[in-house]
Design an enzyme around this catalytic site. Structure first.
Site, PDB file in Angstrom:
ATOM      1  N   GLY A  25       0.169  -4.475  10.284  1.00  0.00           N
ATOM      2  CA  GLY A  25       1.484  -4.163   9.741  1.00  0.00           C
ATOM      3  C   GLY A  25       1.527  -2.682   9.419  1.00  0.00           C
ATOM      4  N   ALA A  34      -0.684   0.815   6.051  1.00  0.00           N
ATOM      5  CA  ALA A  34      -1.062  -0.050   7.179  1.00  0.00           C
ATOM      6  C   ALA A  34      -2.057  -1.094   6.726  1.00  0.00           C
ATOM      7  CB  ALA A  34      -1.657   0.789   8.305  1.00  0.00           C
ATOM      8  N   ASP A  35      -2.008  -2.239   7.340  1.00  0.00           N
ATOM      9  CA  ASP A  35      -2.999  -3.275   7.081  1.00  0.00           C
ATOM     10  C   ASP A  35      -3.280  -4.036   8.375  1.00  0.00           C
ATOM     11  OD1 ASP A  35      -4.525  -4.666   4.801  1.00  0.00           O
ATOM     12  OD2 ASP A  35      -3.707  -6.314   5.978  1.00  0.00           O
ATOM     13  N   THR A  36      -4.538  -4.385   8.569  1.00  0.00           N
ATOM     14  CA  THR A  36      -4.945  -5.066   9.802  1.00  0.00           C
ATOM     15  C   THR A  36      -5.764  -6.301   9.471  1.00  0.00           C
ATOM     16  OG1 THR A  36      -5.032  -2.952  11.000  1.00  0.00           O
ATOM     17  CG2 THR A  36      -6.254  -4.785  11.961  1.00  0.00           C
ATOM     18  N   LYS A  58       0.836  -1.208   0.000  1.00  0.00           N
ATOM     19  CA  LYS A  58       0.000   0.000   0.000  1.00  0.00           C
ATOM     20  C   LYS A  58       0.872   1.261   0.000  1.00  0.00           C
ATOM     21  CE  LYS A  58      -3.998  -1.946   2.470  1.00  0.00           C
ATOM     22  NZ  LYS A  58      -4.787  -1.909   3.726  1.00  0.00           N
TER      23      LYS A  58
END
Lengths: 197, 197
Positions: free
Chosen positions: B115, B78-80, B61
């Site tokens: 992340g 960010a990734d969740t 991203k």
């Protein structure tokens, strides 16, 4: 459908606390309520254990307000304290005090205790509960402590920090327990008490 | 003095995420930033471990946005994801899917992984990190699950819940780790990365 409907509470709800954080959290739950604050002699003794201490203070706050109102309502009292190494860290008295508290918490674990008390004034049905959350601060620099205290945010908060504010959020490395307890109102315990009425 | 001054960041900050929760959290930190979202092929593989998975997606991203801009900036990706019993629970596809996720999470522990990736487009300096928080749900009733899904709030959230909303806040009994990671952005890790630039 919202939480209020699910809880099926028909009586008025009164929050016996002037804390803007507690007000925000009750609003987050979607509850409608009024705020009534009442002064009382803080007779709870520091030499009790922290769970007893916050529960007793929550009880006194709820009872003082419940006695004063003349209609049927659910009164919610709450009290929060920070407990570190056998010592109660409540609201700091001044900037120097706040800095000392933050230096103590830096790079250490402490516990946040919140007591809650609910009184139904119709039948004087009373329930209490408390919550403990362990909180680990990362190591703070003097620059961070000074900048945070200068921002004035920690001065009205137990332990001289708010986990929900700009600096507080990046001071706390990890927690074990309920986050909302650290903000000042243990929502999952409060929901459980309200559900049981 | 605020966090932004303390971090001493002079470049523009770009959040490479359309999540309103991440936007709110960056605002809570007192940072000024723009949001740029860019579609990319989600090539990260589910068979990687969760920490690798979210870090790789955060990286993709951030990189996609960083490549598109033509000025010097700090780009945050960010990734969740919610990880339960070896399975990734991302955004539910529909109400039925959301209810099934909540039934799985009920009365169990799961993990939330986020992340983060920061890229300085001036020198393509790149740093990544991730955070894991363990979350314990209390036992949910079918009535609570149905009411929550009817409110539509869980449909755009990984694992079909938001720890910061009305129902989510009273579903979570306790957590172990960073609360803000569960909301979608591990603030203490992000602060650490920004500080190291």
């Amino acid at each position: 459908m919202n939480l209020k409907k699910l809880l099926n509470i028909n009586k008025k709800i009164i929050l016996a606390s002037g804390s803007p954080r507690r007000k925000l959290l009750l609003e987050q739950m979607g509850l409608e309520f009024s705020v009534i604050i009442s002064d009382f002699d803080e007779t709870a003794l520091y030499n009790e254990n922290p769970a007893q201490y916050v529960t007793e203070l929550a009880h006194q706050k709820a009872r003082t307000v419940a006695k004063e109102i003349d209609h049927h309502a659910i009164v919610i009292g709450a009290d929060t304290t920070v407990y570190f190494d056998g010592e109660y860290l409540n609201k700091p008295e001044n900037e120097k005090d706040a800095k000392e508290m933050l230096r103590k918490l830096s790079n250490n674990w402490h516990s946040v205790f919140s007591g809650i008390c609910i009184i139904d004034t119709e039948n004087w049905n009373l329930k209490t509960d408390y919550s403990q959350t362990k909180v680990k601060f990362r190591e703070l620099t003097e620059g961070e402590i000074n900048a945070y205290v200068e921002s004035a945010s920690p001065l009205d908060k137990a332990g001289a920090y708010g986990i929900q504010d700009d600096f507080g959020a990046v001071f706390v490395e990890r927690i074990e327990g309920d986050f909302y307890n650290v903000v000042g109102l243990p929502l999952v315990k409060l929901y459980g008490l309200l559900k049981s009425f």
